[in-house]
Scaffold this active site. Sequence first.
Site, short mmCIF file in Angstrom:
data_model
loop_
_atom_site.label_atom_id
_atom_site.label_comp_id
_atom_site.label_asym_id
_atom_site.label_seq_id
_atom_site.Cartn_x
_atom_site.Cartn_y
_atom_site.Cartn_z
CE LYS A 1 -27.47 6.09 -11.40
NZ LYS A 1 -27.02 5.62 -12.72
NE ARG B 1 -21.78 4.70 -8.75
CZ ARG B 1 -22.29 5.74 -9.41
NH1 ARG B 1 -22.88 6.70 -8.76
NH2 ARG B 1 -22.19 5.79 -10.71
NE ARG C 1 -24.52 11.67 -19.43
CZ ARG C 1 -24.43 10.91 -18.34
NH1 ARG C 1 -25.47 10.81 -17.53
NH2 ARG C 1 -23.34 10.24 -18.09
NE ARG D 1 -21.00 12.40 -16.46
CZ ARG D 1 -21.76 11.65 -15.67
NH1 ARG D 1 -22.98 12.04 -15.35
NH2 ARG D 1 -21.32 10.50 -15.21
NE ARG E 1 -19.66 6.24 -15.94
CZ ARG E 1 -20.42 7.05 -16.69
NH1 ARG E 1 -19.96 7.50 -17.86
NH2 ARG E 1 -21.61 7.41 -16.29
#
Length: 219
Positions: free
Chosen positions: A15, A90, A129, A162, A173
């Site tokens: 996203k 969300r 990431r 992160r 998540r």
Amino acid sequence: MRSYVVLLGPPGAGKGTQASRLSQRLGVPHVSSGDLFREHIKSQTDLGKLAEGYMSCGQLVPDEVTIAMIRERLSRADSAQGAVLDGFPRTPAQADTLGRLAGELDGAVRAVVYLRVPDAKLVERLTGRWTCRAQGHIYHSRNHPPKAAGRCDLDGSELIQRDDDKVETVTRRLGVYREQTEKLIEHYRNAGLLLEIDGTQPELAVAGSVMAALKGRLD
Ligand code: AP5
């Protein structure tokens, strides 16, 4: 009239990567609820302190707080033509609010781009990431490595991982996404707004599919 395009999909679907490209193409801001919370955490505001507790364990920040933050962001002058929304809405309450808020601001949600990616790929993407400290530019150790190790190609700042990209938090998540967010796919499909994209393609191919799917939606 303001045009809002929503990027929907599980954590790691791409996203943020696609929203950044799309906002440049459309000339409207990229509004990421996750990035806004991370800015508040960095500045240690009251909102940041509250959000940190939820984010560190992979839970959603409560609707009323999130909605107030997005309402303020979309009311700023730079959003006069609309925005690309990444990570918001969300929950059904957030989706209802966005519809109302868009109307109040004399705009409309034009399209909801749903990036479809299977779970196994999501975990690999999130644990690999790297994000730049200064502006949040996104990399991946294998799929999109920076030219110089540990440094952002675009602004030279340090690349960091992160806190919520640890395997246990990623799993939480994904569970929260299934319970609270996945139902928005049907909601927006029924509203005739959903554009379903194969998010397993390479980044550039996904971007091409998104632009092709949006054709005619933003006029
Ligand atoms: P947020 O920051 O929104 O995280 P997320 O939705 O979990 O999504 P991610 O940012 O992890 O992934 P992405 O889909 O943007 O993927 P990306 O492009 O980075 O939210 C974090 C937390 O904030 C939430 O858990 C919650 O606590 C809170 N929060 C946020 N919004 C909220 C809301 N509305 N309500 C309540 N709470 C909220 O890509 C991932 C990796 O894959 C990168 O390394 C990238 O390089 C790579 N990649 C991307 N595309 C491709 C591709 N096509 N092929 C191969 N690799 C790719």
